[in-house]
Enzyme design. Structure first.
Site, PDB file in Angstrom:
ATOM      1  N   TYR A 108      -3.705  11.343   1.193  1.00 43.42           N
ATOM      2  CA  TYR A 108      -4.130  11.163  -0.193  1.00 43.42           C
ATOM      3  C   TYR A 108      -4.151  12.496  -0.934  1.00 43.42           C
ATOM      4  O   TYR A 108      -3.720  12.579  -2.088  1.00 43.42           O
ATOM      5  CB  TYR A 108      -5.516  10.509  -0.232  1.00 43.42           C
ATOM      6  CG  TYR A 108      -5.483   9.039   0.068  1.00 43.42           C
ATOM      7  CD1 TYR A 108      -5.512   8.086  -0.947  1.00 43.42           C
ATOM      8  CD2 TYR A 108      -5.391   8.586   1.383  1.00 43.42           C
ATOM      9  CE1 TYR A 108      -5.471   6.737  -0.670  1.00 43.42           C
ATOM     10  CE2 TYR A 108      -5.351   7.231   1.676  1.00 43.42           C
ATOM     11  CZ  TYR A 108      -5.377   6.308   0.646  1.00 43.42           C
ATOM     12  OH  TYR A 108      -5.312   4.970   0.926  1.00 43.42           O
ATOM     13  N   HIS A 164      -4.570  -7.778  -0.283  1.00 40.48           N
ATOM     14  CA  HIS A 164      -3.887  -6.502  -0.131  1.00 40.48           C
ATOM     15  C   HIS A 164      -3.098  -6.394   1.174  1.00 40.48           C
ATOM     16  O   HIS A 164      -2.024  -5.800   1.197  1.00 40.48           O
ATOM     17  CB  HIS A 164      -4.927  -5.383  -0.196  1.00 40.48           C
ATOM     18  CG  HIS A 164      -4.356  -4.013  -0.201  1.00 40.48           C
ATOM     19  ND1 HIS A 164      -3.657  -3.495  -1.273  1.00 40.48           N
ATOM     20  CD2 HIS A 164      -4.367  -3.031   0.744  1.00 40.48           C
ATOM     21  CE1 HIS A 164      -3.269  -2.260  -0.991  1.00 40.48           C
ATOM     22  NE2 HIS A 164      -3.686  -1.952   0.214  1.00 40.48           N
ATOM     23  N   ASP A 201       0.848  -1.187   0.000  1.00 42.76           N
ATOM     24  CA  ASP A 201       0.000   0.000   0.000  1.00 42.76           C
ATOM     25  C   ASP A 201       0.893   1.249   0.000  1.00 42.76           C
ATOM     26  O   ASP A 201       1.839   1.322  -0.775  1.00 42.76           O
ATOM     27  CB  ASP A 201      -0.965  -0.038   1.196  1.00 42.76           C
ATOM     28  CG  ASP A 201      -2.114   0.944   1.055  1.00 42.76           C
ATOM     29  OD1 ASP A 201      -3.105   0.615   0.391  1.00 42.76           O
ATOM     30  OD2 ASP A 201      -2.016   2.063   1.603  1.00 42.76           O
TER      31      ASP A 201
END
Length: 470
Positions: free
Chosen positions: A389, A446, A236
């Site tokens: 982000y 993930h 990630d």
């Protein structure tokens, strides 16, 4: 051959003939593309920054001090009071997790949280590994530092593990004993930092803290701990941060191991391989497993674009207005749990969306999942984690340099089958120029260290042995 061509249906024949007509042009474009790639820079500037409140002081305190997670009865009671006031909305019939976290199952999770989950017990587990903080660029950076027990003849190498969103350093608690307390000839001294703004690391007070800033801060952390060269592992955001670390100071990175592979869907080579990869995989460096993971039974567009669009609504929110959505989940523990745990369901396996319980307890325990939630809740760090982000979206729009910089350190890539997007080795070479190992992992998604710690530990160990020539 002509005989094989005639066995295909008319649509497949047409597609294959179109693809074949593109070979000559595509070959020329691919050659041009690789010539262009050879002009890439080989490192990105280190730079500097100050993310603390106010002006940068004349000198920085470089002390490293012990840290332990703590709580209070008041903190726990406040959590209970908020949980007890939760308003639920009934789910639509037969929707599973297709609309997000199913509120019928959410009530079960919250009941466990309220009546069975023991935060003080989980704090004791969190504190079983030595934890520290140190101030770097104005931020108190939290990290776990685990040294292996002394074993005669065993070689010990430093390794940094970096988590992502919506995870935390707790993702590594299953893999830490496999790496540090190994009976193998090789073991690791492991450092696990919390990304600033996540969990126990202080959040930046100024705009602009992106993966490049995190990479620089983590290099400074390793230098402060006395390490001049070390291995890196991440998934990630951790994958991108550690990649930036390798691009920034390659002389310090002995090897880079990733369980989330990133590349830009750009360039003539990638376009060419999408066009013909399903029919002539060998021509573009695809294996049968690449074809299965990229195209599956639904085709490339469905698997790689439509699915990504379905799963990236959070990214658009957090990349544009994180504080607006963040204030809601920062105020409601149940809202926070639904927002985060939905990712642990879907990103573990897209098929979990069809299940009423989201398949969460197939790979995780509720105590483990809620411990990760509590790290966000008690530190009030969900908003600052979401801002990461927006900061990275801004620098990507500004055409950040790391997108045009190759990675030349030894690299190991672990491709888990249920990862959000599959990147074949032929695509990965666009960025990673010194691939020592590329593994098709047999299962997992993930959150590799959390889901399949043994598989990830074994692949990491084999990669390091190749680099070390052991």
């Amino acid at each position: 051959s002509k005989k094989q061509l005639l066995l295909l249906d008319p649509t497949q024949q047409q597609q294959l003939l179109v693809a074949g007509s593109a070979v000559a042009v595509g070959g020329l474009l691919t050659c041009y593309y690789w010539v262009y790639q050879g002009t890439k820079t080989k490192r990105i500037p280190i730079g500097d920054g100050w993310w603390g409140a106010g002006e940068k002081p004349q000198s920085e305190d470089e002390k490293v001090f012990p840290f332990q997670v703590q709580t209070s009865d008041e903190e726990i009671q406040d959590l209970y009071d908020r949980i007890d006031r939760t308003r639920y909305t009934e789910p639509l019939e037969d929707t599973g997790f297709q609309y997000g976290f199913n509120s019928t199952y959410l009530k079960k999770v919250v009941s466990h949280w309220r009546h069975q989950f023991n935060w003080k017990k989980q704090i004791a587990i969190l504190n079983k590994y030595p934890q520290f903080k140190t101030n770097i660029e104005g931020l108190d950076v939290h990290f776990i530092h685990v040294r292996p027990p002394h074993r005669e003849g065993q070689r010990v190498l430093p390794l940094m593990l970096v988590h992502g969103w919506p995870g935390s350093v707790y993702e590594f608690y299953r893999i830490l004993p496999l790496l540090t307390n190994s009976l193998d000839s090789l073991a690791f001294e492991v450092i696990c930092p919390s990304i600033p703004g996540y969990g126990f690391s202080e959040a930046p007070h100024k705009q602009g803290f992106d993966t490049l800033a995190a990479a620089r801060v983590f290099h400074k952390l390793m230098e402060r701990l006395g390490f001049s060269d070390y291995y890196l592992q991440g998934g990630d955001w951790g994958s991108i941060i550690t990649t930036n670390m390798a691009q920034m100071k390659p002389e310090c990175v002995k090897g880079l191991h990733l369980n989330m592979l990133t590349n830009k869907l750009r360039g003539f080579g990638v376009l060419f391989s999408i066009l013909i990869g399903r029919y002539l995989p060998w021509l573009v460096g695809f294996t049968r497993e690449d074809v299965r993971r990229l195209f599956g039974s639904v085709g490339f567009m469905e698997r790689n674009f439509y699915e990504i669009i379905r799963e990236t609504g959070y990214l658009h929110i957090q990349g544009t207005k994180p504080d607006s959505a963040g204030c809601g989940v920062n105020d409601s523990p149940v809202g926070l749990a639904a927002y985060i745990l939905e990712k642990f369901s879907t990103w573990t396996d897209f098929n979990n969306r069809d299940l009423e319980d989201g398949g969460l307890e197939r790979k995780f325990t509720l105590d483990d999942l809620l411990t990760n939630i509590m790290i966000y809740w008690t530190t009030g760090s969900i908003v600052s984690s979401m801002r990461f982000y927006k900061e990275n979206l801004k620098t990507n729009i500004d055409n950040r340099l790391d997108n045009h910089t190759g990675v030349y350190v030894p690299t190991g890539l672990a491709a888990f089958p249920n990862e959000v997007r599959h990147v074949p080795q032929s695509w990965a070479r666009d960025r990673f120029r010194n691939i020592y190992s590329y593994s098709y992992m047999p299962r997992g998604g993930h959150f590799a260290a959390f889901e399949e710690p043994q598989l990830l530990a074994d692949d990491l160990l084999q990669f390091v042995k190749k680099v070390e020539k052991l």
